[in-house]
Design a protein around this motif. Structure first.
Motif, short mmCIF file in Angstrom:
data_model
loop_
_atom_site.label_atom_id
_atom_site.label_comp_id
_atom_site.label_asym_id
_atom_site.label_seq_id
_atom_site.Cartn_x
_atom_site.Cartn_y
_atom_site.Cartn_z
N ALA A 17 12.45 -50.30 47.90
CA ALA A 17 13.78 -50.92 47.82
C ALA A 17 14.86 -49.89 47.54
CB ALA A 17 13.78 -52.00 46.74
N ASN A 18 14.57 -48.96 46.65
CA ASN A 18 15.58 -47.96 46.28
C ASN A 18 15.61 -46.78 47.26
OD1 ASN A 18 16.15 -49.50 44.00
ND2 ASN A 18 14.62 -48.40 42.77
N GLY A 19 14.57 -46.68 48.12
CA GLY A 19 14.52 -45.57 49.06
C GLY A 19 15.16 -45.87 50.40
N ILE A 20 15.68 -47.07 50.58
CA ILE A 20 16.35 -47.43 51.83
C ILE A 20 17.86 -47.23 51.67
CG2 ILE A 20 16.87 -49.30 53.43
CD1 ILE A 20 14.10 -50.42 52.84
N LYS A 21 18.45 -46.47 52.56
CA LYS A 21 19.88 -46.18 52.49
C LYS A 21 20.70 -47.26 53.18
CE LYS A 21 23.29 -42.65 53.76
NZ LYS A 21 23.49 -41.32 54.38
N ARG A 22 20.23 -47.71 54.34
CA ARG A 22 21.04 -48.66 55.10
C ARG A 22 20.14 -49.49 56.02
NH1 ARG A 22 24.05 -45.28 57.07
NH2 ARG A 22 25.89 -45.51 55.74
N VAL A 23 20.49 -50.76 56.18
CA VAL A 23 19.86 -51.64 57.17
C VAL A 23 20.97 -52.19 58.05
CG1 VAL A 23 18.51 -53.73 57.58
CG2 VAL A 23 17.97 -52.27 55.62
N SER A 24 20.87 -51.89 59.33
CA SER A 24 21.89 -52.40 60.27
C SER A 24 21.22 -53.28 61.31
CB SER A 24 22.62 -51.23 60.95
OG SER A 24 21.70 -50.42 61.67
N ILE A 25 21.90 -54.39 61.60
CA ILE A 25 21.40 -55.33 62.60
C ILE A 25 22.29 -55.19 63.82
CG2 ILE A 25 20.88 -57.74 63.12
CD1 ILE A 25 20.63 -58.25 60.14
N GLU A 26 21.69 -54.69 64.90
CA GLU A 26 22.42 -54.47 66.13
C GLU A 26 21.89 -55.42 67.20
OE1 GLU A 26 22.12 -50.34 67.05
OE2 GLU A 26 22.69 -49.70 65.01
N GLU A 27 22.53 -55.42 68.34
CA GLU A 27 22.12 -56.32 69.40
C GLU A 27 20.70 -55.96 69.88
OE1 GLU A 27 22.56 -59.66 71.58
OE2 GLU A 27 24.10 -58.84 70.24
N GLY A 28 19.77 -56.88 69.64
CA GLY A 28 18.41 -56.70 70.11
C GLY A 28 17.52 -55.84 69.26
N LYS A 29 17.99 -55.35 68.11
CA LYS A 29 17.16 -54.48 67.30
C LYS A 29 17.65 -54.41 65.85
CE LYS A 29 19.71 -50.32 68.68
NZ LYS A 29 19.63 -48.98 69.34
N ILE A 30 16.74 -53.97 64.99
CA ILE A 30 17.04 -53.73 63.57
C ILE A 30 16.77 -52.26 63.30
CG2 ILE A 30 16.47 -54.34 61.19
CD1 ILE A 30 15.34 -56.97 62.26
N VAL A 31 17.71 -51.58 62.65
CA VAL A 31 17.59 -50.16 62.35
C VAL A 31 17.61 -49.98 60.84
CG1 VAL A 31 18.56 -47.85 62.68
CG2 VAL A 31 18.76 -49.57 64.50
N ILE A 32 16.54 -49.34 60.32
CA ILE A 32 16.44 -49.09 58.87
C ILE A 32 16.47 -47.58 58.64
CG2 ILE A 32 15.06 -49.47 56.80
CD1 ILE A 32 13.74 -51.82 58.20
N GLU A 33 17.40 -47.16 57.81
CA GLU A 33 17.60 -45.73 57.53
C GLU A 33 17.12 -45.43 56.11
OE1 GLU A 33 21.23 -42.42 57.28
OE2 GLU A 33 21.60 -44.45 58.04
N ALA A 34 16.29 -44.41 55.98
CA ALA A 34 15.76 -44.00 54.68
C ALA A 34 16.75 -43.10 53.94
CB ALA A 34 14.42 -43.28 54.86
N ARG A 35 16.71 -43.17 52.62
CA ARG A 35 17.57 -42.33 51.80
C ARG A 35 16.92 -40.96 51.62
NH1 ARG A 35 21.50 -43.83 48.76
NH2 ARG A 35 20.81 -46.00 48.86
N ASP A 36 17.74 -39.93 51.70
CA ASP A 36 17.24 -38.57 51.47
C ASP A 36 17.09 -38.37 49.95
OD1 ASP A 36 16.63 -35.93 51.33
OD2 ASP A 36 18.24 -35.25 52.67
#
Length: 345
Positions: free
Chosen positions: A322-341
């Motif tokens: 939970a704390n290691g995820i920087k951003r979750v974006s919902i785009e058309e047709g897909k979900i993008v999850i970005e990890a925190r450095d």
């Protein structure tokens, strides 16, 4: 009392018996004698024994072998009768089991009645249920998606840097659904900008209600609302969820099954300022016809999620994810999850 004996010894003297006479069997005189006796010891043996076989009398120096069947007296009849009854404890156990079985059947009948009411209120009856397109994917393709997801979260838990973004496409999610015998054609996910929509039409024949379907839709949406400034932000980041059904269920309540707005924050860890933590707060909620009022003091729902995990190791894993995820974006047709450095503040 006296008893009739068949004595296989005609030399017995008369002093121990009142009467004697010869016994004729098949028109021949055998060495059997019918006699009467008042001997109490002999009477007791004859009455107590269930089957008399070779009772040897040695009293008084006159041996005799007695063969015959026991004489049923009043006492022996009572004794035989007492052996056939059911004990008291047996009756108690039987009554207890009967009572338990009665209440069990009663509870099952009540439970089935309640289940029937719930199903009838929240499902629809139709001969033409809604069917959704099925996305077909091979086992190898699905395995690749599962490995990609697993590696992403394992890298977060291990604290690695430079983790590639995790991208989940709409067809990949529906591809997993297509491999379920129950969900195939009955559930479909659609991903739009900042919104994930699930449509469902689930048959209730698994519960014995043929021709009835739990049909409806739900969505998860990301958005922002104006903030009152108490938390130091001009706007609030909001996660909104809503579940509706095609059944009206007006006898129970009106409106959706569930509606909820949650505010999420990424803040500094109070125990370690170099770390970021994910926090989740209830703004408002509606569950089965009742509005849920938020607490006066803001409460982090993520703490309840952590506390619900009994395994301490699993609790730490969920916290790291939970704390290691920087951003979750919902785009058309897909979900993008970005990890925190982990090396960046």
């Amino acid at each position: 009392e006296s008893v009739v004996l068949l004595i296989n010894n005609t030399s017995i003297k008369e002093k121990r018996f009142k009467h004697f006479s010869s016994f004729v069997n098949n028109n021949r005189l055998n060495k059997y004698t019918i006699m009467m006796t008042d001997d109490q010891e002999l009477l007791k043996k004859l009455i107590d024994d269930d089957e008399i076989e070779d009772v040897e009398l040695q009293k008084g120096g006159y041996p005799a072998v007695v063969r015959g069947r026991p004489i049923k007296t009043r006492s022996s009849k009572k004794k035989t009768k007492s052996r056939k009854g059911c004990p008291c404890w047996c009756k108690c156990i039987g009554f207890t089991m009967l009572t338990f079985g009665f209440f069990l059947v009663l509870a099952m009948a009540y439970g089935y009645k309640m289940l029937t009411e719930v199903v009838e209120e929240f499902t629809i009856e139709t001969d033409t249920p809604r069917k959704f397109p099925v996305v077909k994917m091979s086992e190898e393709a699905l395995e690749e998606v599962a490995i990609r997801v697993e590696d992403f979260f394992e890298n977060i838990v291990d604290g690695k840097a430079g983790i590639d973004n995790l991208v989940l496409r709409q067809d990949e999610i529906n591809g997993f659904i297509g491999h379920s015998d129950y969900l195939r054609g009955n559930v479909m996910y659609t991903i739009h900008k900042d919104q994930i929509v699930e449509e469902f039409s689930l048959p209730m024949d698994v519960l014995g209600f043929n021709g009835r379907y739990f049909a409806g839709s739900e969505y998860v949406a990301l958005g922002t609302t104006e903030s009152d400034g108490q938390d130091g932000y001009d706007k609030k980041n909001i996660v909104e969820m809503k579940v509706t059904t095609e059944a009206k269920h007006e006898d129970w309540f009106e409106g959706p099954l569930m509606f909820m707005q949650l505010q999420y924050l990424i803040t500094k860890n109070k125990e370690d300022e170099g770390q970021k933590v994910f926090e989740l707060f209830l703004e408002k909620g509606y569950f089965f016809g009742s509005w849920v009022q938020p607490m006066e003091e803001r409460h982090n729902i993520m703490e309840d999620i952590y506390d619900s995990l009994d395994d301490e190791d699993m609790r730490e894993v969920v916290k790291k994810v939970a704390n290691g995820i920087k951003r979750v974006s919902i785009e058309e047709g897909k979900i993008v999850i970005e990890a925190r450095d982990p090396s960046s503040n």
